[in-house]
Write an enzyme that holds these catalytic residues in place. Structure first.
Site, short mmCIF file in Angstrom:
data_model
loop_
_atom_site.label_atom_id
_atom_site.label_comp_id
_atom_site.label_asym_id
_atom_site.label_seq_id
_atom_site.Cartn_x
_atom_site.Cartn_y
_atom_site.Cartn_z
N LYS A 14 28.98 -65.16 7.68
CA LYS A 14 27.48 -65.66 7.89
C LYS A 14 27.33 -66.77 8.83
O LYS A 14 26.24 -66.37 9.65
CB LYS A 14 27.22 -65.83 6.61
CG LYS A 14 27.10 -64.74 5.40
CD LYS A 14 26.52 -65.12 4.01
CE LYS A 14 27.25 -66.33 3.43
NZ LYS A 14 28.54 -66.01 2.71
N ARG A 128 40.71 -70.80 7.01
CA ARG A 128 39.86 -71.59 7.45
C ARG A 128 40.23 -72.96 6.59
O ARG A 128 39.75 -74.11 6.87
CB ARG A 128 38.38 -71.05 7.00
CG ARG A 128 37.27 -72.20 7.03
CD ARG A 128 35.92 -71.61 7.01
NE ARG A 128 35.48 -71.32 5.41
CZ ARG A 128 34.51 -70.87 4.80
NH1 ARG A 128 33.58 -69.98 6.01
NH2 ARG A 128 34.15 -70.97 3.83
N ARG A 134 38.21 -77.91 3.83
CA ARG A 134 36.95 -77.76 2.86
C ARG A 134 37.34 -77.69 1.38
O ARG A 134 38.34 -76.90 1.12
CB ARG A 134 36.11 -76.57 3.15
CG ARG A 134 34.69 -76.85 3.59
CD ARG A 134 34.05 -75.54 4.19
NE ARG A 134 33.71 -74.73 3.09
CZ ARG A 134 32.63 -73.57 2.88
NH1 ARG A 134 32.22 -73.46 4.42
NH2 ARG A 134 32.59 -73.09 2.04
N ARG A 145 35.31 -68.07 -6.11
CA ARG A 145 34.11 -67.82 -5.38
C ARG A 145 33.88 -66.40 -5.27
O ARG A 145 32.79 -65.90 -5.35
CB ARG A 145 34.29 -68.50 -4.22
CG ARG A 145 33.92 -70.01 -4.33
CD ARG A 145 34.55 -70.93 -3.23
NE ARG A 145 33.90 -70.57 -1.88
CZ ARG A 145 34.41 -70.55 -0.67
NH1 ARG A 145 35.71 -71.07 -0.49
NH2 ARG A 145 34.07 -70.45 0.27
P1 ATP Z 1 30.62 -68.09 4.54
O1 ATP Z 1 32.11 -68.27 4.74
O2 ATP Z 1 30.15 -66.66 4.60
O3 ATP Z 1 29.83 -69.24 5.20
P2 ATP Z 1 30.74 -69.55 1.88
O4 ATP Z 1 30.50 -68.86 0.52
O5 ATP Z 1 32.23 -70.01 2.13
O6 ATP Z 1 30.09 -68.59 2.97
P3 ATP Z 1 28.93 -71.59 1.73
O7 ATP Z 1 27.63 -70.74 2.04
O8 ATP Z 1 28.92 -72.64 2.80
O9 ATP Z 1 30.18 -71.01 1.92
O10 ATP Z 1 28.67 -72.24 0.23
C1 ATP Z 1 29.70 -73.35 -0.55
C2 ATP Z 1 29.18 -73.50 -1.70
O11 ATP Z 1 28.00 -74.24 -1.74
C3 ATP Z 1 29.25 -72.24 -2.51
O12 ATP Z 1 30.28 -71.73 -2.89
C4 ATP Z 1 28.47 -72.86 -3.67
O13 ATP Z 1 28.96 -73.58 -4.44
C5 ATP Z 1 27.35 -73.85 -2.99
N1 ATP Z 1 26.11 -72.98 -2.64
C6 ATP Z 1 25.81 -72.69 -1.47
N2 ATP Z 1 24.65 -72.02 -1.34
C7 ATP Z 1 24.17 -71.75 -2.72
C8 ATP Z 1 23.11 -71.16 -3.36
N3 ATP Z 1 22.04 -70.43 -2.78
N4 ATP Z 1 23.10 -71.56 -4.74
C9 ATP Z 1 23.87 -72.03 -5.35
N5 ATP Z 1 25.10 -72.61 -4.84
C10 ATP Z 1 25.15 -72.70 -3.45
MG MG Z 2 28.89 -70.66 5.81
#
Ligand code: ATP
Ligand code: MG
Length: 195
Positions: A14, A128, A134, A145
């Site tokens: 994303k 990553r 992270r 997750r």
């Molecule tokens: P990607 O790798 O596709 O960018 P991702 O799931 O690794 O997605 P982020 O979108 O950066 O990571 O989100 C990291 C964390 O932040 C999530 O696991 C969650 O705990 C919190 N978070 C992010 N967005 C939300 C949301 N809309 N509602 C609740 N928690 C959120």
């Molecule tokens: Mg992201």
């Protein structure tokens, strides 16, 4: 305003595709993950609360997420539009987003769903984690997750399919190939919305 949601599991790309969407369409990128990591780094009250949820692989509570998002939406009211990345992640968040946008005379025009096989997601996130450090890119947290994604976030696919705005995109292959597939979907929708 033209509003896109970029949707998909953790590690689906994303953030990578959002950067390219910003370049092509001049939209403002709002990544809730980045917003939260920024709150944590600055040690804000919201950041301290969020940290405990994120490092365990859980979503943060809807009410906290919505407060943070509302502040951000009001920060640049005259943007051409917004790419929402990582938001909404629950049905209540999607319902609230609909209300927030309706209150500003607009709506979600398209949801781009990046579809990537589960084993590839895990591989990408582990890689990553090794590079980014992270706190949530560790093997145990990654599995959690992905579970949370399936139980709380994936139902949004049906929600937005019901609104006729969901577009599935194959999220494997080169970054540019994937982006070309996205642009082929978004170009006509944006042209139509800005007519
Ligand atoms: P990607 O790798 O596709 O960018 P991702 O799931 O690794 O997605 P982020 O979108 O950066 O990571 O989100 C990291 C964390 O932040 C999530 O696991 C969650 O705990 C919190 N978070 C992010 N967005 C939300 C949301 N809309 N509602 C609740 N928690 C959120
Ligand atoms: Mg992201």
């Amino acid at each position: 305003m033209f509003n896109l949601v970029i949707f998909g599991a953790p590690g689906s790309g994303k953030g990578t595709q959002s950067a390219k969407l910003v370049d092509r369409y001049g939209l403002r990128h709002i990544s809730t993950g980045e917003l939260l990591r920024d709150h944590i780094a600055r040690g804000t009250k919201s950041g301290k609360i969020a940290d405990g949820f994120i490092s365990k692989g859980n979503l943060i509570p809807d009410a906290l997420m919505l407060d943070i998002l509302a502040d951000e939406l009001d920060a640049a009211p005259d943007a051409r539009g917004v790419i929402f990345d990582g938001f909404p992640r629950t049905i209540p968040q999607a319902e609230e987003l609909r209300k927030m946008l309706a209150g500003r005379g607009t709506k979600v025009h398209a949801v781009i769903g990046l579809e990537v096989p589960e084993d590839e997601l895990t591989d990408r996130l582990i890689k990553r984690g090794a590079e980014s450090g992270r706190s949530d890119d560790t093997p145990e947290t990654i599995a959690k997750r992905l579970d949370v994604y399936h139980s709380q976030t994936q139902p949004l696919k049906d929600f937005y399919t019901g609104e006729s705005v969901f577009h599935a995109i194959a999220g494997s292959g080169s970054v540019d190939e994937i982006f070309n597939s996205i642009a082929a979907v978004v170009d006509p929708i944006m042209a139509d919305a800005e007519k």
